[in-house]
Enzyme design. Structure first.
Site, short mmCIF file in Angstrom:
data_model
loop_
_atom_site.label_atom_id
_atom_site.label_comp_id
_atom_site.label_asym_id
_atom_site.label_seq_id
_atom_site.Cartn_x
_atom_site.Cartn_y
_atom_site.Cartn_z
N SER A 119 0.86 -1.18 0.00
CA SER A 119 0.00 0.00 0.00
C SER A 119 0.89 1.23 0.00
O SER A 119 2.06 1.17 0.43
CB SER A 119 -0.90 0.02 1.25
OG SER A 119 -1.53 1.27 1.41
N TYR A 173 -1.93 -0.57 10.43
CA TYR A 173 -2.03 -0.96 9.01
C TYR A 173 -0.84 -0.43 8.22
O TYR A 173 -0.26 -1.15 7.40
CB TYR A 173 -3.35 -0.44 8.43
CG TYR A 173 -3.61 -0.85 7.01
CD1 TYR A 173 -3.97 -2.15 6.69
CD2 TYR A 173 -3.49 0.08 5.97
CE1 TYR A 173 -4.22 -2.53 5.38
CE2 TYR A 173 -3.75 -0.29 4.66
CZ TYR A 173 -4.11 -1.59 4.36
OH TYR A 173 -4.34 -1.96 3.06
#
Length: 282
Positions: free
Chosen positions: A165, A178
């Site tokens: 990501s 995350y």
């Protein structure tokens, strides 16, 4: 099935996709099938996995759905045995299982905004179990399937694709667990690529920027469909000025899995972000 935009030929290859019951990884599974792959659709949600497999077979492709917990080695070993028996040894692995959890997310971007708000969840209130879950799902949920399925690929020109990501490079506010977990995926991708470089396995990753999905829709849009302030910040930091369309990930996936087009590429993490990583803000 999704269009094979690069004419990548996966005819006869067994492609295992974890998290494939979700919208994006389900789309990847369909793209692999359109390229000729025999796709093992793995997900904890068996009904969601079956729906993806059904779409593939209805379009003339080959797919089988398997209920799998990527955090349990016994579950993965059992599914591996089924895939071997029903489809054959794995040639391509997409580690798509992952995600965030509200227990590992702060309510405000900055502590000074939250310190005087009763009930506001700050950094100091993050739940240990929630943080552990996010790291396990993203990090162990990539490591364990790789341990199980990469053994099939040794000396067979295999491919592993991990899902990172843009959080891995520039951590977003509110989601420290995350962001940290995805940073670990980038590092792990480079480690695996080195480890398997002389064993015929290429390992790469993609780092999607901002795409609207079920997990983040409520952060980006209000119930009436109007954008939130966070959306305004995201688009202001994205030179192309829009969210990505999920289909725009497929070309990168097919390219990195193409042993002719990308045969000398391993250990990279490819941003797909509309210029987000390139933009300094001024």
């Amino acid at each position: 099935m999704k269009k094979n935009v690069l004419n990548t030929d996966l005819t006869g290859k067994v492609c295992v996709v974890t998290g494939a019951g979700g919208a994006i990884c389900g789309m990847f599974a369909e793209a692999l099938a359109a390229a000729g792959g025999k796709v093992a659709v793995l997900d904890l949600n068996e009904d969601a996995a079956q729906a993806v497999a059904d779409r593939i077979t209805a379009a003339g492709g080959t797919a089988k759905a398997y209920k799998t917990n990527v955090l349990e080695r016994d579950s993965l070993d059992a599914v591996h045995a089924q895939v071997l028996a029903e489809l054959g040894p794995c040639d391509v692995l997409i580690n798509g299982a992952g995600g965030n959890n509200p227990r590992a997310t702060t309510d405000n971007e900055f502590h000074f905004e939250a310190k005087d708000i009763e009930g506001c969840k700050t950094f100091f209130d993050l739940d240990k179990a929630g943080v552990e879950f996010v790291f396990a799902l993203n990090w162990l949920g990539t490591l364990l399937p790789t341990q199980v399925f990469a053994a099939d690929m040794i000396d067979r020109a295999g491919n592993i694709l991990n899902i990172a990501s843009m959080n891995a490079y520039t951590p977003l506010t509110k989601i420290p667990a995350y962001s940290g977990a995805k940073a670990a995926i980038v590092n792990f991708t480079a480690w695996l690529a080195t480890y398997f470089a002389k064993s015929g396995i290429r390992v790469n990753a993609i780092a999607p920027g901002f795409f609207v999905g079920s997990q983040n829709r409520s952060l980006l849009f209000r119930e009436d469909g109007t954008p939130t302030p966070r959306t305004a910040k995201i688009l202001a930091g994205t030179p192309m000025g829009r969210f990505g369309e999920p289909e725009e990930l497929v070309g990168a996936v097919l390219f990195l899995l193409n042993n002719e087009a990308a045969g000398f590429i391993t250990g990279v993490c490819l941003p797909i972000d509309g210029g987000y990583a390139a933009y300094s803000g001024v």
